[in-house]
Design a protein around this motif. Structure first.
Motif, PDB file in Angstrom:
ATOM      1  N   THR A  50       0.846  -1.181   0.000  1.00 46.48           N
ATOM      2  CA  THR A  50       0.000   0.000   0.000  1.00 46.48           C
ATOM      3  C   THR A  50       0.890   1.242   0.000  1.00 46.48           C
ATOM      4  O   THR A  50       2.073   1.173   0.362  1.00 46.48           O
ATOM      5  CB  THR A  50      -0.891   0.027   1.237  1.00 46.48           C
ATOM      6  OG1 THR A  50      -0.065   0.183   2.413  1.00 46.48           O
ATOM      7  CG2 THR A  50      -1.706  -1.269   1.358  1.00 46.48           C
ATOM      8  N   PRO A  51       0.362   2.403  -0.378  1.00 46.96           N
ATOM      9  CA  PRO A  51       1.169   3.622  -0.309  1.00 46.96           C
ATOM     10  C   PRO A  51       1.720   3.881   1.094  1.00 46.96           C
ATOM     11  O   PRO A  51       2.855   4.339   1.234  1.00 46.96           O
ATOM     12  CB  PRO A  51       0.184   4.714  -0.746  1.00 46.96           C
ATOM     13  CG  PRO A  51      -0.781   4.007  -1.653  1.00 46.96           C
ATOM     14  CD  PRO A  51      -0.941   2.643  -1.051  1.00 46.96           C
ATOM     15  N   ALA A  52       0.933   3.574   2.126  1.00 46.37           N
ATOM     16  CA  ALA A  52       1.398   3.796   3.501  1.00 46.37           C
ATOM     17  C   ALA A  52       2.578   2.880   3.829  1.00 46.37           C
ATOM     18  O   ALA A  52       3.556   3.307   4.471  1.00 46.37           O
ATOM     19  CB  ALA A  52       0.257   3.556   4.485  1.00 46.37           C
ATOM     20  N   GLN A  53       2.511   1.621   3.401  1.00 47.13           N
ATOM     21  CA  GLN A  53       3.619   0.698   3.648  1.00 47.13           C
ATOM     22  C   GLN A  53       4.866   1.129   2.895  1.00 47.13           C
ATOM     23  O   GLN A  53       5.977   1.044   3.419  1.00 47.13           O
ATOM     24  CB  GLN A  53       3.218  -0.717   3.230  1.00 47.13           C
ATOM     25  CG  GLN A  53       2.190  -1.371   4.142  1.00 47.13           C
ATOM     26  CD  GLN A  53       1.665  -2.682   3.574  1.00 47.13           C
ATOM     27  OE1 GLN A  53       1.558  -2.844   2.353  1.00 47.13           O
ATOM     28  NE2 GLN A  53       1.343  -3.620   4.443  1.00 47.13           N
ATOM     29  N   ARG A  54       4.676   1.617   1.677  1.00 48.31           N
ATOM     30  CA  ARG A  54       5.820   2.057   0.887  1.00 48.31           C
ATOM     31  C   ARG A  54       6.470   3.279   1.532  1.00 48.31           C
ATOM     32  O   ARG A  54       7.701   3.369   1.602  1.00 48.31           O
ATOM     33  CB  ARG A  54       5.376   2.384  -0.543  1.00 48.31           C
ATOM     34  CG  ARG A  54       6.537   2.631  -1.496  1.00 48.31           C
ATOM     35  CD  ARG A  54       6.022   2.863  -2.907  1.00 48.31           C
ATOM     36  NE  ARG A  54       5.209   4.068  -2.985  1.00 48.31           N
ATOM     37  CZ  ARG A  54       4.060   4.159  -3.653  1.00 48.31           C
ATOM     38  NH1 ARG A  54       3.577   3.114  -4.280  1.00 48.31           N
ATOM     39  NH2 ARG A  54       3.394   5.296  -3.681  1.00 48.31           N
ATOM     40  N   ARG A  55       5.668   4.210   2.012  1.00 48.55           N
ATOM     41  CA  ARG A  55       6.236   5.390   2.681  1.00 48.55           C
ATOM     42  C   ARG A  55       6.982   4.987   3.944  1.00 48.55           C
ATOM     43  O   ARG A  55       8.068   5.512   4.235  1.00 48.55           O
ATOM     44  CB  ARG A  55       5.120   6.387   3.008  1.00 48.55           C
ATOM     45  CG  ARG A  55       4.532   7.105   1.791  1.00 48.55           C
ATOM     46  CD  ARG A  55       3.668   8.275   2.219  1.00 48.55           C
ATOM     47  NE  ARG A  55       2.502   7.839   2.977  1.00 48.55           N
ATOM     48  CZ  ARG A  55       1.324   7.532   2.439  1.00 48.55           C
ATOM     49  NH1 ARG A  55       1.166   7.580   1.114  1.00 48.55           N
ATOM     50  NH2 ARG A  55       0.305   7.165   3.196  1.00 48.55           N
ATOM     51  N   ALA A  56       6.414   4.061   4.696  1.00 46.11           N
ATOM     52  CA  ALA A  56       7.087   3.611   5.916  1.00 46.11           C
ATOM     53  C   ALA A  56       8.424   2.961   5.591  1.00 46.11           C
ATOM     54  O   ALA A  56       9.393   3.094   6.351  1.00 46.11           O
ATOM     55  CB  ALA A  56       6.191   2.647   6.686  1.00 46.11           C
ATOM     56  N   SER A  57       8.500   2.268   4.460  1.00 44.59           N
ATOM     57  CA  SER A  57       9.747   1.591   4.098  1.00 44.59           C
ATOM     58  C   SER A  57      10.869   2.580   3.797  1.00 44.59           C
ATOM     59  O   SER A  57      12.041   2.255   3.979  1.00 44.59           O
ATOM     60  CB  SER A  57       9.516   0.671   2.897  1.00 44.59           C
ATOM     61  OG  SER A  57       9.410   1.398   1.682  1.00 44.59           O
ATOM     62  N   VAL A  58      10.522   3.765   3.345  1.00 47.16           N
ATOM     63  CA  VAL A  58      11.536   4.794   3.080  1.00 47.16           C
ATOM     64  C   VAL A  58      12.251   5.167   4.379  1.00 47.16           C
ATOM     65  O   VAL A  58      13.482   5.220   4.439  1.00 47.16           O
ATOM     66  CB  VAL A  58      10.889   6.035   2.438  1.00 47.16           C
ATOM     67  CG1 VAL A  58      11.911   7.169   2.317  1.00 47.16           C
ATOM     68  CG2 VAL A  58      10.306   5.697   1.071  1.00 47.16           C
ATOM     69  N   ALA A  59      11.465   5.410   5.417  1.00 42.78           N
ATOM     70  CA  ALA A  59      12.050   5.761   6.716  1.00 42.78           C
ATOM     71  C   ALA A  59      12.804   4.580   7.316  1.00 42.78           C
ATOM     72  O   ALA A  59      13.888   4.746   7.897  1.00 42.78           O
ATOM     73  CB  ALA A  59      10.954   6.238   7.668  1.00 42.78           C
ATOM     74  N   GLN A  60      12.264   3.377   7.179  1.00 42.10           N
ATOM     75  CA  GLN A  60      12.905   2.204   7.771  1.00 42.10           C
ATOM     76  C   GLN A  60      14.249   1.906   7.115  1.00 42.10           C
ATOM     77  O   GLN A  60      15.193   1.465   7.782  1.00 42.10           O
ATOM     78  CB  GLN A  60      11.979   0.991   7.662  1.00 42.10           C
ATOM     79  CG  GLN A  60      10.752   1.051   8.555  1.00 42.10           C
ATOM     80  CD  GLN A  60      11.104   0.968  10.024  1.00 42.10           C
ATOM     81  OE1 GLN A  60      12.058   0.307  10.407  1.00 42.10           O
ATOM     82  NE2 GLN A  60      10.325   1.647  10.857  1.00 42.10           N
ATOM     83  N   ALA A  61      14.367   2.155   5.822  1.00 48.73           N
ATOM     84  CA  ALA A  61      15.652   1.972   5.154  1.00 48.73           C
ATOM     85  C   ALA A  61      16.696   2.929   5.732  1.00 48.73           C
ATOM     86  O   ALA A  61      17.865   2.565   5.911  1.00 48.73           O
ATOM     87  CB  ALA A  61      15.504   2.182   3.652  1.00 48.73           C
ATOM     88  N   GLY A  62      16.269   4.147   6.038  1.00 47.72           N
ATOM     89  CA  GLY A  62      17.176   5.089   6.672  1.00 47.72           C
ATOM     90  C   GLY A  62      17.572   4.650   8.070  1.00 47.72           C
ATOM     91  O   GLY A  62      18.728   4.805   8.483  1.00 47.72           O
ATOM     92  N   CYS A  63      16.624   4.078   8.813  1.00 46.90           N
ATOM     93  CA  CYS A  63      16.936   3.562  10.151  1.00 46.90           C
ATOM     94  C   CYS A  63      17.996   2.476  10.082  1.00 46.90           C
ATOM     95  O   CYS A  63      18.897   2.410  10.921  1.00 46.90           O
ATOM     96  CB  CYS A  63      15.676   3.006  10.806  1.00 46.90           C
ATOM     97  SG  CYS A  63      14.435   4.240  11.251  1.00 46.90           S
ATOM     98  N   MET A  64      17.888   1.612   9.079  1.00 48.38           N
ATOM     99  CA  MET A  64      18.857   0.538   8.909  1.00 48.38           C
ATOM    100  C   MET A  64      20.271   1.100   8.724  1.00 48.38           C
ATOM    101  O   MET A  64      21.238   0.612   9.318  1.00 48.38           O
ATOM    102  CB  MET A  64      18.474  -0.308   7.700  1.00 48.38           C
ATOM    103  CG  MET A  64      19.415  -1.455   7.403  1.00 48.38           C
ATOM    104  SD  MET A  64      19.471  -1.867   5.642  1.00 48.38           S
ATOM    105  CE  MET A  64      20.321  -0.428   4.991  1.00 48.38           C
TER     106      MET A  64
END
Length: 299
Positions: free
Chosen positions: A48-62
């Motif tokens: 979903t768009p919300a999951q995709r947006r969350a993945s952007v931030a999570q990649a940065g956290c990694m």
């Protein structure tokens, strides 16, 4: 650079994740290539768009938590909670080697270190890695990943032999099976509906040694509250038990492992590294058997 990384390693985990989320979005907005790849890969999986947006931030956290993992003094175990650890204990009781497969999901860097801290003294772990092309970073990676109870094996023929010897001793090895392997060490198999050049090494090691295999990933908790180390058994065994190795069997095993990786990833798709260039073909590798026109836009 090392001084900056060591300074960041002293930060609380929550602050690093806040910084990482910001850096994730900066990278996404400034890099059209990365943005297109992340969106295309996420769309293939039906995010979903919300999951995709969350993945952007999570990649940065990694990215931001890497200095904390590599350079911070002390154990990571106080920040980890285990679910399914009994499966690892049961595998040890069988007296054979153990293969642990971890996708680029959550904090995959912490899985090996947490394992080594808990079991490494009695059950050493060898992890496969691809050395960085930059000498300074390569030296840092090797130093950071060389922990008690944990050894590293490069993604070369010598590294494969090293892991094979470890399994024959009844030890444990760890691999990222969704990492694009070198030419000649993979087979084309579907991954979220598109052919991806997929590692065949994991299945070969299991079949050659009779080792047990398990799946493991580390869920990143919000607010810097640490990680949940989740261990699960594969839903289905590898195909072709007792059969001689063949190209068709390698492809079938690669397909099975990709199916298991997809299942894990969809448990928490926002924490998967969708920007990873999963569908690239190694240099000189034979093209995917799927028609180029059915594969979607180039990434």
């Amino acid at each position: 650079m090392n001084a900056l990384l060591r300074w960041l390693a002293s930060w609380p985990l929550g602050k690093l994740h806040t910084l990482g989320a910001l850096l994730g979005w900066v990278t996404y907005l400034l890099s059209p290539t990365y943005r297109r790849r992340l969106r295309a890969n996420a769309d293939l999986a039906g995010l979903t768009p919300a999951q995709r947006r969350a993945s952007v931030a999570q990649a940065g956290c990694m990215t931001a938590e890497a200095p904390w993992l590599w350079l911070r003094d002390g154990e990571v175990s106080p920040y980890c909670r285990w679910e399914g650890a009994e499966l690892i204990e049961q595998a040890f009781a069988q007296g054979k080697g153990l293969v642990i497969l971890t996708p680029h999901l959550g904090c995959f860097e912490i899985t090996a270190r947490a394992f080594a801290e808990r079991w490494g003294a009695a059950h050493p772990l060898t992890v496969l890695y691809r050395p960085s092309r930059k000498a300074a970073l390569r030296e840092l990676e090797e130093t950071a990943r060389g922990r008690p109870g944990m050894d590293t094996a490069p993604a070369t023929l010598a590294g494969v032999r090293q892991m094979l010897r470890a399994l024959k001793r009844g030890e444990t090895i760890g691999l990222l099976p969704d990492q694009v392997p070198p030419q000649g060490m993979g087979a084309w198999a579907p991954f979220f509906g598109r052919d991806a050049y997929t590692m065949t090494l994991a299945a070969k090691l299991v079949r050659q040694t009779g080792a047990h295999w398990l799946l493991m990933w580390a869920e990143r908790l919000p607010g810097g509250r640490g990680f949940i180390l989740r261990v699960s058994a594969p839903q289905h065994p590898l195909p072709g038990a007792g059969e001689p190795d063949s190209e068709a069997l390698q492809q079938a095993c690669a397909r099975r492992i990709n199916e298991e990786m997809e299942r894990l990833i969809m448990l928490n798709p926002a924490q998967y590294l969708w920007g990873y260039h999963r569908y690239k073909a190694p240099r000189d590798a034979a093209a995917s058997p799927a028609a180029a026109g059915t594969q979607g836009p180039a990434q």
